[in-house]
Design a protein around this motif. Structure first.
Motif, PDB file in Angstrom:
ATOM      1  N   GLU B 163     -52.971 -30.373 -31.341  1.00 35.11           N
ATOM      2  CA  GLU B 163     -53.074 -30.342 -33.006  1.00 35.11           C
ATOM      3  C   GLU B 163     -54.039 -29.082 -33.521  1.00 35.11           C
ATOM      4  OE1 GLU B 163     -54.234 -34.078 -34.153  1.00 35.11           O
ATOM      5  OE2 GLU B 163     -52.667 -35.148 -33.306  1.00 35.11           O
ATOM      6  N   ILE B 164     -54.967 -28.832 -32.451  1.00 36.42           N
ATOM      7  CA  ILE B 164     -55.846 -27.780 -32.964  1.00 36.42           C
ATOM      8  C   ILE B 164     -55.902 -26.893 -31.674  1.00 36.42           C
ATOM      9  CG2 ILE B 164     -58.246 -27.053 -33.487  1.00 36.42           C
ATOM     10  CD1 ILE B 164     -58.404 -30.024 -34.345  1.00 36.42           C
ATOM     11  N   LEU B 165     -55.571 -25.539 -31.913  1.00 35.50           N
ATOM     12  CA  LEU B 165     -55.666 -24.547 -30.857  1.00 35.50           C
ATOM     13  C   LEU B 165     -56.993 -23.676 -31.127  1.00 35.50           C
ATOM     14  CD1 LEU B 165     -52.152 -23.185 -30.356  1.00 35.50           C
ATOM     15  CD2 LEU B 165     -53.727 -23.643 -28.489  1.00 35.50           C
ATOM     16  N   PHE B 166     -57.836 -23.429 -30.137  1.00 36.23           N
ATOM     17  CA  PHE B 166     -58.839 -22.528 -30.093  1.00 36.23           C
ATOM     18  C   PHE B 166     -58.457 -21.374 -29.511  1.00 36.23           C
ATOM     19  CE2 PHE B 166     -60.749 -26.668 -30.437  1.00 36.23           C
ATOM     20  CZ  PHE B 166     -61.471 -26.614 -31.505  1.00 36.23           C
ATOM     21  N   PHE B 167     -59.174 -20.201 -29.987  1.00 36.52           N
ATOM     22  CA  PHE B 167     -58.944 -18.974 -29.172  1.00 36.52           C
ATOM     23  C   PHE B 167     -60.334 -18.103 -29.221  1.00 36.52           C
ATOM     24  CE2 PHE B 167     -54.824 -19.750 -31.181  1.00 36.52           C
ATOM     25  CZ  PHE B 167     -53.608 -19.273 -30.427  1.00 36.52           C
ATOM     26  N   ASP B 168     -60.669 -17.908 -27.939  1.00 30.77           N
ATOM     27  CA  ASP B 168     -61.939 -17.128 -27.710  1.00 30.77           C
ATOM     28  C   ASP B 168     -61.674 -15.576 -27.645  1.00 30.77           C
ATOM     29  OD1 ASP B 168     -64.467 -16.463 -27.503  1.00 30.77           O
ATOM     30  OD2 ASP B 168     -64.640 -17.531 -25.336  1.00 30.77           O
ATOM     31  N   GLU B 169     -61.635 -14.942 -28.780  1.00 27.30           N
ATOM     32  CA  GLU B 169     -61.492 -13.339 -28.486  1.00 27.30           C
ATOM     33  C   GLU B 169     -60.059 -13.200 -27.980  1.00 27.30           C
ATOM     34  OE1 GLU B 169     -64.496 -11.137 -27.769  1.00 27.30           O
ATOM     35  OE2 GLU B 169     -66.098 -12.243 -28.776  1.00 27.30           O
ATOM     36  N   PRO B 170     -58.977 -13.598 -28.766  1.00 29.51           N
ATOM     37  CA  PRO B 170     -57.667 -13.523 -27.909  1.00 29.51           C
ATOM     38  C   PRO B 170     -57.378 -11.973 -27.674  1.00 29.51           C
ATOM     39  CG  PRO B 170     -57.537 -13.881 -30.225  1.00 29.51           C
ATOM     40  CD  PRO B 170     -58.723 -14.150 -29.776  1.00 29.51           C
ATOM     41  N   SER B 171     -57.604 -10.877 -28.602  1.00 27.79           N
ATOM     42  CA  SER B 171     -57.317  -9.487 -28.425  1.00 27.79           C
ATOM     43  C   SER B 171     -58.408  -8.769 -27.470  1.00 27.79           C
ATOM     44  CB  SER B 171     -57.387  -8.775 -29.580  1.00 27.79           C
ATOM     45  OG  SER B 171     -58.289  -9.247 -30.426  1.00 27.79           O
ATOM     46  N   ALA B 172     -59.574  -9.341 -26.837  1.00 24.84           N
ATOM     47  CA  ALA B 172     -60.277  -8.767 -26.086  1.00 24.84           C
ATOM     48  C   ALA B 172     -59.735  -8.209 -24.839  1.00 24.84           C
ATOM     49  CB  ALA B 172     -61.584  -9.429 -25.864  1.00 24.84           C
ATOM     50  N   GLY B 173     -59.936  -6.937 -24.522  1.00 29.02           N
ATOM     51  CA  GLY B 173     -59.382  -6.362 -23.261  1.00 29.02           C
ATOM     52  C   GLY B 173     -57.939  -5.737 -23.328  1.00 29.02           C
ATOM     53  N   LEU B 174     -57.153  -6.106 -24.575  1.00 33.25           N
ATOM     54  CA  LEU B 174     -55.801  -5.835 -24.699  1.00 33.25           C
ATOM     55  C   LEU B 174     -55.793  -4.370 -25.211  1.00 33.25           C
ATOM     56  CD1 LEU B 174     -54.223  -9.228 -25.718  1.00 33.25           C
ATOM     57  CD2 LEU B 174     -54.502  -8.150 -23.363  1.00 33.25           C
ATOM     58  N   ASP B 175     -54.499  -3.637 -24.981  1.00 24.55           N
ATOM     59  CA  ASP B 175     -54.373  -2.486 -25.734  1.00 24.55           C
ATOM     60  C   ASP B 175     -53.698  -2.901 -27.193  1.00 24.55           C
ATOM     61  OD1 ASP B 175     -51.179  -2.644 -25.833  1.00 24.55           O
ATOM     62  OD2 ASP B 175     -51.623  -3.008 -23.869  1.00 24.55           O
ATOM     63  N   PRO B 176     -53.668  -2.101 -28.193  1.00 24.21           N
ATOM     64  CA  PRO B 176     -53.432  -2.345 -29.414  1.00 24.21           C
ATOM     65  C   PRO B 176     -52.070  -3.057 -29.831  1.00 24.21           C
ATOM     66  CG  PRO B 176     -54.348  -0.228 -29.432  1.00 24.21           C
ATOM     67  CD  PRO B 176     -54.402  -0.609 -28.136  1.00 24.21           C
ATOM     68  N   ILE B 177     -51.233  -2.686 -28.997  1.00 25.99           N
ATOM     69  CA  ILE B 177     -49.670  -2.944 -28.914  1.00 25.99           C
ATOM     70  C   ILE B 177     -49.725  -4.632 -28.611  1.00 25.99           C
ATOM     71  CG2 ILE B 177     -47.546  -2.889 -28.399  1.00 25.99           C
ATOM     72  CD1 ILE B 177     -48.088   0.323 -28.398  1.00 25.99           C
ATOM     73  N   SER B 178     -50.332  -4.725 -27.344  1.00 20.21           N
ATOM     74  CA  SER B 178     -50.441  -6.218 -26.767  1.00 20.21           C
ATOM     75  C   SER B 178     -51.146  -6.986 -27.634  1.00 20.21           C
ATOM     76  CB  SER B 178     -50.922  -6.299 -25.335  1.00 20.21           C
ATOM     77  OG  SER B 178     -50.451  -5.176 -24.614  1.00 20.21           O
TER      78      SER B 178
END
Lengths: 371, 258
Positions: B163-178
């Motif tokens: 019901e609740i999803l947590f994301f810890d810095e999802p874009s950390a370490g990813l290139d802008p497109i990913s």
């Protein structure tokens, strides 16, 4: 060849000082030490300027020199004009001064002895609580194993059985054979003087079965497996894999620690029996080749000298060592911090803790049984 | 019409490591169905707040409410029940490195359901295909790129339909497109799962793309400085620190999604 850095002082009018910097002021050259120049900044100087017409090349060397000069000039309230410096150097100096001071992480406070003792005591109590909690969790998870609700995976268990059992055989063989050889050498020198070579078999047999088989396989397994456990769990801690288990409600102790510990508890006694046999064979090689005993004679003497209860004593020790090594390795891994350095420390600490525990528990068991 | 009930309410929360206080007096509510962004500079306590929310570390004081339940006052089994309704995507992915992707996604299912192996296999394949990793069942995490690992971790996080999803810095370490693909995936999943999303990030592009509400934690004053939709905050917020953060220090009030 870079030009030698030089420094010249001119006084165009009273109270005014112009420093001209020439040559190449880089980390690869040796400019004049700032002390000489600082001596020239006496109370008569009211205005300081720079001239860099002859400066070919500069890097941090120049900036460090300038920072010393500027700090001194500022403390003497001398007016300064930086316009004569290369524009890049001016900008870097400004940048270095505008870095905001971060006050939140003030570590420079000196701690008194009382504070340090207090802190050490708090840490000690925290560690005791941690160890007690870990032990309790192992016991509870072990009990849930029988309820069928444990996350324990048989596949993991068999994997670790293979890693600490079968894969340890070569190194255990080598060490045990050599320990047998060493024991029989030590004994042979003394016993030959009385013509009692045959008792080398007793010495080697009892030595291996009572003590060396368990101790040697314990030390080898502490180095091979205890360290591996600490490193595996430590890396999982760093990668947040253990948090990931906790958040989906799976006990990391039941899932990761128990299969590892049970595999060691099962395999170390078996390795100990194997080491005993290899040690006796190692001793017999010396007996046959150097003491002119026949193999049958040697083995028969060994058989007569060892009682089953003595084998039991060695096995008891090996079982205890198995628990201790698994415990120390897993504890250190689970306590691991969140950096590569911490994994290294956890590994070292696991081996040291295991070996200390092995030797201490060995002494205690030997003392209890023989008194 | 009444406002939708908050999924999580944080009341007078103080976070500290020993005597070192990270944040104090945090008060905010996360509405059901929101994409709630927790933003702030490095070291201000964003990840610690997540650890409190996930039951990994008790807060120094204050309370966290899941619906009507005071999370840290609950007995441990009930806390586990609350956490079971959540999923989390860790900063590093945190896939279990000794297991294949299929086993990673299957473990929560095996642990909490009595489904037969065939159903679990189907479920795992379905979750992996949702994140674009169909056919990667038998790969180990170490054999994947960073972006794929993040997506696989997302598949694991949604294994139990949280019901609740947590994301810890999802874009950390990813290139802008990913990073953008992941953002779109997050939006898509919210639409289809109807979950509440709590995202810890300081990636501005992501913040403007996905957030419907947010809170700004400040490391220097050790408390929250603003709450609201980041786009509204950008136009209306008068706090200099928040504005500096939202404009990357330029002070220009315009949304720049790259």
């Amino acid at each position: 060849m870079p030009q030698q850095p030089t420094l010249a002082i001119q006084r165009p009018q009273p109270g005014h000082l112009v420093v001209s910097l020439d040559g190449s002021w880089t980390l690869h050259t040796s400019p004049p030490p700032p002390a000489e120049f600082l001596a020239a900044l006496d109370d008569s100087v009211r205005h300081l300027a720079f001239a860099c017409g002859g400066l070919d090349d500069w890097d941090t060397r120049l900036l460090i020199f300038l920072r010393t000069v500027i700090a001194e000039a500022r403390s003497r309230h001398i007016e300064m004009e930086l316009a004569g410096l290369p524009p890049g150097a001016q900008r870097l100096l400004t940048l270095a001064e505008t870095v905001p001071e971060k006050t939140t992480y003030d570590k420079s406070v000196r701690e008194t002895l009382v504070t340090r003792i207090g802190r050490a005591t708090i840490i000690l109590f925290d560690q005791i609580r941690e160890v007690a909690a870990f032990t309790g969790e192992i016991v509870l998870e072990f009990l849930t194993l029988f309820s069928g609700k444990s996350p324990f995976r048989a596949r993991d268990f068999f994997y670790f059985v293979q890693a600490c059992g079968v894969e340890s055989l070569p190194i255990v063989s080598l060490i045990a054979v050599l320990v047998g050889v060493i024991l029989s050498f030590v004994g042979a020198v003394q016993l030959q003087m009385f013509g009692a070579q045959i008792y080398v078999a007793n010495l080697v047999g009892l030595g291996m079965v009572l003590e060396m088989g368990a101790l040697m396989s314990g030390v080898i397994v502490a180095g091979r497996i205890g360290a591996a456990y600490a490193a595996q769990l430590g890396t999982m801690q760093v990668n947040e894999e253990i948090d990931a288990l906790r958040t989906i409600g799976i006990s990391p102790v039941g899932f990761l620690v128990l299969p590892r510990m049970l595999a060691l508890m099962l395999m170390l006694p078996l390795l100990c029996i194997y080491a005993d046999i290899m040690g006796i064979l190692g001793g017999s090689v010396i007996g046959v080749t150097m003491l002119d005993l026949s193999l049958v004679e040697y083995l028969e003497q060994t058989r007569k000298s060892i009682q089953l209860s003595q084998c039991g004593q060695g096995l008891l020790k090996a079982s205890v060592f198995g628990v201790l090594i698994g415990y120390a390795g897993c504890l250190r891994g689970m306590q691991c911090g969140r950096s590569a350095l911490a994994v290294g420390e956890a590994t070292t600490s696991a081996v040291v803790t295991s070996i200390v525990l092995i030797v201490v528990s060995d002494s205690i068991i030997t003392f209890i049984i023989n008194s | 019409m009444t406002a939708p009930a908050p999924a999580i309410t944080i009341k007078a929360l103080t976070m500290a490591y020993g005597s070192f206080v990270l944040q104090r007096d945090l008060n905010f509510a996360i509405t059901r169905g929101d994409i709630f962004v927790i933003m702030g500079g490095n070291g201000c306590g964003k990840s610690t707040l997540l650890r409190h929310l996930l039951g990994l570390k008790p807060p120094a004081s204050g309370s966290i409410w899941y619906g009507e339940e005071n999370f840290w006052e609950l007995p441990e089994e009930d806390r586990a029940r609350v956490v079971r309704k959540t999923g989390i995507l860790y900063q590093t992915g945190a896939l279990w490195s000794s297991m294949t992707l299929a086993e990673n996604v299957a473990l929560p299912l095996l642990h909490y359901t009595d489904l037969p192996p065939a159903d679990i296999r189907d479920l795992v394949a379905f979750k992996l295909s949702l994140v674009g990793l169909a056919g990667f069942e038998e790969f180990y995490p170490a054999e994947l790129s960073g972006g794929m690992r993040k997506r696989a971790s997302l598949a694991r996080a949604i294994a139990l339909d949280p019901e609740i999803l947590f994301f810890d810095e999802p874009s950390a370490g990813l290139d802008p497109i990913s990073a953008r693909i992941l953002d779109e995936l997050i939006l898509e999943l919210r639409e289809s799962l109807g979950a509440t999303l709590v995202v810890v990030t300081h990636d501005l592009a992501s913040i403007y793309t996905i957030a419907t509400n947010s809170v700004f934690l400040d490391g220097d004053s050790k408390t929250m400085l603003a709450t609201g939709n980041p786009k509204t905050l950008l136009q209306e917020c008068t706090n200099e620190t928040v504005l500096n953060f939202l404009t990357r220090g330029t002070g220009k009030r315009e949304v720049r999604t790259v």
